[in-house]
Design a protein around this motif. Structure first.
Motif, PDB file in Angstrom:
ATOM      1  N   ARG A   1      -6.353   4.212 -10.315  1.00 46.36           N
ATOM      2  CA  ARG A   1      -7.325   5.356 -11.061  1.00 46.36           C
ATOM      3  C   ARG A   1      -6.651   5.648 -12.368  1.00 46.36           C
ATOM      4  O   ARG A   1      -7.392   6.201 -13.326  1.00 46.36           O
TER       5      ARG A   1
ATOM      6  N   HIS B   1       0.903  -1.210  -0.176  1.00 46.37           N
ATOM      7  CA  HIS B   1      -0.218   0.150   0.029  1.00 46.37           C
ATOM      8  C   HIS B   1       0.947   1.376  -0.052  1.00 46.37           C
ATOM      9  O   HIS B   1       1.827   1.400   0.910  1.00 46.37           O
TER      10      HIS B   1
ATOM     11  N   ARG C   1     -15.641   3.822 -16.561  1.00 46.45           N
ATOM     12  CA  ARG C   1     -15.300   2.976 -15.052  1.00 46.45           C
ATOM     13  C   ARG C   1     -13.963   2.432 -15.122  1.00 46.45           C
ATOM     14  O   ARG C   1     -13.396   2.148 -14.112  1.00 46.45           O
TER      15      ARG C   1
ATOM     16  N   PRO D   1      -9.734   2.755 -15.254  1.00 46.00           N
ATOM     17  CA  PRO D   1      -8.598   3.614 -15.038  1.00 46.00           C
ATOM     18  C   PRO D   1      -8.316   4.456 -16.098  1.00 46.00           C
ATOM     19  O   PRO D   1      -8.390   3.791 -17.383  1.00 46.00           O
TER      20      PRO D   1
ATOM     21  N   GLN E   1      -6.877  -2.820 -11.115  1.00 48.07           N
ATOM     22  CA  GLN E   1      -8.157  -1.888 -10.647  1.00 48.07           C
ATOM     23  C   GLN E   1      -8.791  -2.990  -9.535  1.00 48.07           C
ATOM     24  O   GLN E   1      -9.046  -2.397  -8.463  1.00 48.07           O
ATOM     25  N   ARG E   2      -9.028  -4.114  -9.710  1.00 51.71           N
ATOM     26  CA  ARG E   2      -9.713  -4.898  -8.497  1.00 51.71           C
ATOM     27  C   ARG E   2      -8.720  -5.171  -7.182  1.00 51.71           C
ATOM     28  O   ARG E   2      -9.343  -5.113  -6.234  1.00 51.71           O
ATOM     29  N   ARG E   3      -7.508  -5.528  -7.738  1.00 49.24           N
ATOM     30  CA  ARG E   3      -6.616  -5.866  -6.577  1.00 49.24           C
ATOM     31  C   ARG E   3      -6.201  -4.561  -5.888  1.00 49.24           C
ATOM     32  O   ARG E   3      -5.953  -4.268  -4.593  1.00 49.24           O
ATOM     33  N   TYR E   4      -5.784  -3.390  -6.710  1.00 48.61           N
ATOM     34  CA  TYR E   4      -4.918  -2.274  -6.133  1.00 48.61           C
ATOM     35  C   TYR E   4      -5.858  -1.004  -6.295  1.00 48.61           C
ATOM     36  O   TYR E   4      -5.352   0.104  -5.918  1.00 48.61           O
ATOM     37  N   HIS E   5      -7.139  -1.101  -6.851  1.00 50.11           N
ATOM     38  CA  HIS E   5      -7.952   0.160  -6.994  1.00 50.11           C
ATOM     39  C   HIS E   5      -7.314   1.392  -7.521  1.00 50.11           C
ATOM     40  O   HIS E   5      -7.468   2.518  -7.312  1.00 50.11           O
TER      41      HIS E   5
END
Length: 285
Positions: A127, A87, A153, A155, A121-125
């Motif tokens: 953008r 993160h 929708r 990134p 996108q699903r794992r790390y969100h």
């Protein structure tokens, strides 16, 4: 007493070296932006993620990032992410690997690139993201934007680096007519080819759909005779017509010498420096 003095002197030298090393590392980090935007690397035809490793290692050595993972794409387009980044990772990099590395159905390249983006996108969100392509890998960049520019929708693509691209076609007799480079190809001042094959004609849709925020860097080699030994420069430079009128910026850079050969451009230190400055240099923001 002399032993103590020598010990203290040695300690001071060690501390001084560590301090200087720390300062140099800090200065290197300050040269680059500190962003959570990932950069995706796409290899060429018949190749693998190993072709991306030199460029990725150059970015690591420069102090750009310490976070590198791999996206393994199966022949059916299924994506498996190998490794993790923590993160808050700074300038993370994704080495993309296509199991079907000779696919000439360009629409599939766009779909596979989208699958990678969705997995991230699903794992790390994420953008935002950047893309780097070499040779056939450039098709993933072009067709991703061509097929997904209206997907709000997903990134948002920020920057792309195209290396040794064959946008106007491949100059090989065995490839399908739809992707073969037309004979006697010439470009107008705006990069428009005098002749277009079916896939390039489809790519011209980017002239109306490419997001205006995207910055584009086009890198190509010239070993003499206006070719990188595999792709004629006219094919690489035909990217201008596709993107320059809409992109936030479009820049071309020519490389010469033996390291400018098609298969060596992704191992060229000059290419490393150019893409590092473009993608992460503070002066480019």
């Amino acid at each position: 007493m002399q032993v103590k003095v020598k010990w203290l002197s040695g300690l001071l030298v060690v501390l001084l070296v560590l301090g200087l090393s720390g300062c140099m590392a800090q200065q290197r980090r300050m040269k680059y932006i500190r962003s959570n935007t990932p950069t995706l690397f796409f290899h060429g035809g018949g190749s693998s993620y190993h072709a991306e490793e030199h460029m990725v290692q150059a970015a690591e050595n420069a102090g750009v990032t310490t976070s590198v993972i791999r996206a393994m794409v199966s022949k059916t387009g299924r994506v498996k992410l190998v490794g993790t980044w923590q993160h808050g990772a700074i300038n993370p990099i994704v080495e993309v690997n296509y199991a079907d590395n000779r696919q000439l159905n360009f629409k599939r390249h766009g779909q596979w690139a989208k699958n990678v983006v969705i997995a991230l996108q699903r794992r790390y969100h994420i953008r935002k993201f950047n893309m780097v392509g070499h040779s056939l890998g450039n098709i993933s960049l072009i067709y991703y934007s061509l097929q997904n520019s209206n997907q709000s929708r997903l990134p948002k693509l920020q920057k792309q680096v195209d290396i040794a691209g064959h946008f106007a076609g491949l100059n090989f007799k065995r490839v399908p007519t739809s992707v073969r480079q037309p004979a006697n190809l010439k470009l107008a001042a705006d990069g428009k080819p005098n002749r277009m094959n079916a896939t390039y004609r489809r790519m011209t849709g980017l002239r109306q759909t490419l997001p205006r925020r995207v910055q584009v860097l086009n890198l190509y080699g010239d070993i003499g005779g206006h070719t990188d030994g595999t792709v004629p420069n006219v094919s690489s430079l035909s990217l201008k017509y596709l993107v320059a009128s809409r992109a936030r910026s479009y820049t071309e850079r020519r490389f010469t010498g033996q390291q400018a050969r098609h298969s060596r451009l992704h191992d060229n230190p000059q290419v490393d420096r150019a893409l590092i400055k473009f993608l992460w240099g503070r002066s480019s923001h």
